[in-house]
Design a protein around this motif. Structure first.
Motif, PDB file in Angstrom:
ATOM      1  N   ALA A 187     -27.362 -25.155  83.143  1.00  0.00           N
ATOM      2  CA  ALA A 187     -27.512 -26.766  84.368  1.00  0.00           C
ATOM      3  C   ALA A 187     -28.238 -26.091  84.550  1.00  0.00           C
ATOM      4  O   ALA A 187     -28.405 -25.188  85.830  1.00  0.00           O
ATOM      5  N   HIS A 234     -29.637 -27.073  89.122  1.00  0.00           N
ATOM      6  CA  HIS A 234     -29.441 -26.333  90.162  1.00  0.00           C
ATOM      7  C   HIS A 234     -30.372 -25.373  91.349  1.00  0.00           C
ATOM      8  O   HIS A 234     -31.439 -25.568  91.328  1.00  0.00           O
ATOM      9  N   SER A 275     -22.873 -15.381  82.902  1.00  0.00           N
ATOM     10  CA  SER A 275     -21.534 -17.209  82.573  1.00  0.00           C
ATOM     11  C   SER A 275     -21.900 -18.108  81.980  1.00  0.00           C
ATOM     12  O   SER A 275     -22.962 -18.582  82.735  1.00  0.00           O
ATOM     13  N   LYS A 276     -21.668 -19.121  80.966  1.00  0.00           N
ATOM     14  CA  LYS A 276     -21.942 -20.205  80.561  1.00  0.00           C
ATOM     15  C   LYS A 276     -21.876 -21.275  81.800  1.00  0.00           C
ATOM     16  O   LYS A 276     -22.489 -21.791  81.668  1.00  0.00           O
ATOM     17  N   GLU A 277     -20.983 -21.291  82.302  1.00  0.00           N
ATOM     18  CA  GLU A 277     -20.349 -21.771  83.648  1.00  0.00           C
ATOM     19  C   GLU A 277     -20.642 -21.506  84.894  1.00  0.00           C
ATOM     20  O   GLU A 277     -20.822 -22.177  85.843  1.00  0.00           O
ATOM     21  N   TYR A 278     -21.509 -20.283  85.084  1.00  0.00           N
ATOM     22  CA  TYR A 278     -21.672 -20.279  86.410  1.00  0.00           C
ATOM     23  C   TYR A 278     -22.633 -20.887  87.509  1.00  0.00           C
ATOM     24  O   TYR A 278     -22.315 -21.560  88.514  1.00  0.00           O
ATOM     25  N   TYR A 279     -23.877 -21.684  87.054  1.00  0.00           N
ATOM     26  CA  TYR A 279     -24.212 -22.574  87.918  1.00  0.00           C
ATOM     27  C   TYR A 279     -23.974 -23.855  88.085  1.00  0.00           C
ATOM     28  O   TYR A 279     -23.774 -24.407  88.893  1.00  0.00           O
ATOM     29  N   GLN A 280     -22.651 -24.357  86.320  1.00  0.00           N
ATOM     30  CA  GLN A 280     -22.315 -25.870  86.460  1.00  0.00           C
ATOM     31  C   GLN A 280     -21.460 -25.823  87.912  1.00  0.00           C
ATOM     32  O   GLN A 280     -21.171 -26.411  88.981  1.00  0.00           O
ATOM     33  N   GLU A 281     -20.757 -24.559  88.362  1.00  0.00           N
ATOM     34  CA  GLU A 281     -20.265 -24.748  89.438  1.00  0.00           C
ATOM     35  C   GLU A 281     -20.248 -24.329  90.433  1.00  0.00           C
ATOM     36  O   GLU A 281     -20.023 -24.648  91.687  1.00  0.00           O
ATOM     37  N   GLU A 293     -25.358 -26.385  79.268  1.00  0.00           N
ATOM     38  CA  GLU A 293     -23.604 -25.779  79.611  1.00  0.00           C
ATOM     39  C   GLU A 293     -24.251 -24.691  80.514  1.00  0.00           C
ATOM     40  O   GLU A 293     -23.365 -24.273  82.034  1.00  0.00           O
ATOM     41  N   GLN A 294     -25.149 -24.146  80.310  1.00  0.00           N
ATOM     42  CA  GLN A 294     -24.765 -22.307  80.439  1.00  0.00           C
ATOM     43  C   GLN A 294     -26.906 -22.708  81.286  1.00  0.00           C
ATOM     44  O   GLN A 294     -26.840 -21.760  81.911  1.00  0.00           O
TER      45      GLN A 294
END
Length: 314
Positions: free
Chosen positions: A81, A83, A239-245, A78-79
């Motif tokens: 990911a 990219h 942020s855990k989600e920053y790179y997933q988004e 999650e953190q």
């Protein structure tokens, strides 16, 4: 393996001798001028110029014999990911900032050298010469994120170029030898430290912090201590989600706000992948007493945010 005492770069002053060419400049002279209130000379840190490029940041994983791609560390996908990131060229400190570097900065700005213990602070003697001390001048400085950020900003003002903490992407690109997927670990060859028993033994037999550049070989870019000798602050909020988004980014600097800062170089154990990152709060209530604060202090190095190599100016 290089013995620290034989390294031809003196760990003194604000940093080191800038390279070994004819226009090198002894940084100690600038530091002494600061302390004595004399006319100040240009301050040129020892930087490695890193040509930018495109790489897959995060857990880039690997494809098994069955043809299936899998991450190296599923628990942190999650953190971390994967990219695509495009980076402009920049320069990064060859070494972590030392206590002697940091003490020069403090005195030049009329700031008191201190030691912290939870919520309390007390004065300490700058330019410590005792090798067993945590504050020995050649060891990496352990400071708060704000102190590290202030140091890099001050350094930029002194040399006339933009200097900041490196972004998380810049740190990883450099630790992985310009983003190479052969660099699963941020070591000199991309392999875990336990693949080199003689190096692992030396690390195990010493204290957590040693003089910069003295313990492990540099990576192919010439950067020391990207693995071990202290976790490092970088510029980004965590942020855990920053790179997933955001599957693709150009010169990313992380979220615009947050509650934790990213820390890199988590150690030299089997889980310290070159893409590993975590978030650290700058201070937290102490478990010993809720009225006290536990202040986070880590090592750091600075980055020149310019595509041109930094040069000595006299």
């Amino acid at each position: 393996m290089r013995n620290f005492l034989s390294i031809p770069i003196l760990v003194t002053g604000l940093s080191f001798l800038y390279g070994c060419n004819d226009d090198s400049y002894n940084i100690r002279q600038a530091g002494e001028a600061e302390k004595l209130g004399e006319e100040k000379e240009p301050i040129i840190p020892d930087m490695v110029h890193i040509e930018g490029g495109v790489f897959v940041m995060g857990d880039f994983g690997a494809t098994g014999k069955d043809g299936v791609w899998r991450p190296y560390f599923p628990a942190a996908m999650e953190q971390n990911a994967a990219h695509e990131v495009t980076l402009s060229s920049y320069s990064l400190g060859r070494f972590k900032i030392t206590w002697e570097d940091f003490d020069n900065y403090l005195l030049a700005n009329h700031l008191e050298p201190i030691e912290r213990g939870l919520s309390k602070t007390w004065a300490r003697k700058p330019f410590e010469q005792e090798p067993t001390s945590r504050f020995y001048g050649s060891k990496p400085a352990q400071v708060t994120w704000q102190e590290a950020n202030n140091y890099c900003g001050w350094l930029g003002e002194k040399i006339g170029v933009p200097v900041t903490l490196p972004t998380s992407a810049q740190w990883e690109f450099a630790a992985r030898n310009r983003g190479s997927q052969d660099w699963v670990y941020p070591t000199h060859d991309g392999q875990p430290l336990h693949n080199h028993p003689e190096l692992a033994k030396e690390v195990d037999e010493t204290s957590s912090f040693v003089p910069v550049g003295s313990q492990l070989p540099a990576n192919p870019l010439g950067l020391f201590d990207m693995a071990g000798n202290g976790m490092e602050w970088v510029q980004d909020w965590f942020s855990k989600e920053y790179y997933q988004e955001r599957p693709t980014r150009v010169d990313p600097k992380g979220p615009e706000e947050g509650t934790q800062r990213v820390v890199r170089n988590l150690g030299t154990d089997s889980l310290d992948f070159s893409f590993s990152r975590t978030g650290i709060s700058e201070s937290l209530p102490s478990m010993m007493n809720p009225e006290w604060e536990s202040v986070a202090e880590y090592t750091f190095r600075c980055a020149v945010q310019s595509p041109e190599p930094i040069k000595s100016r006299q």
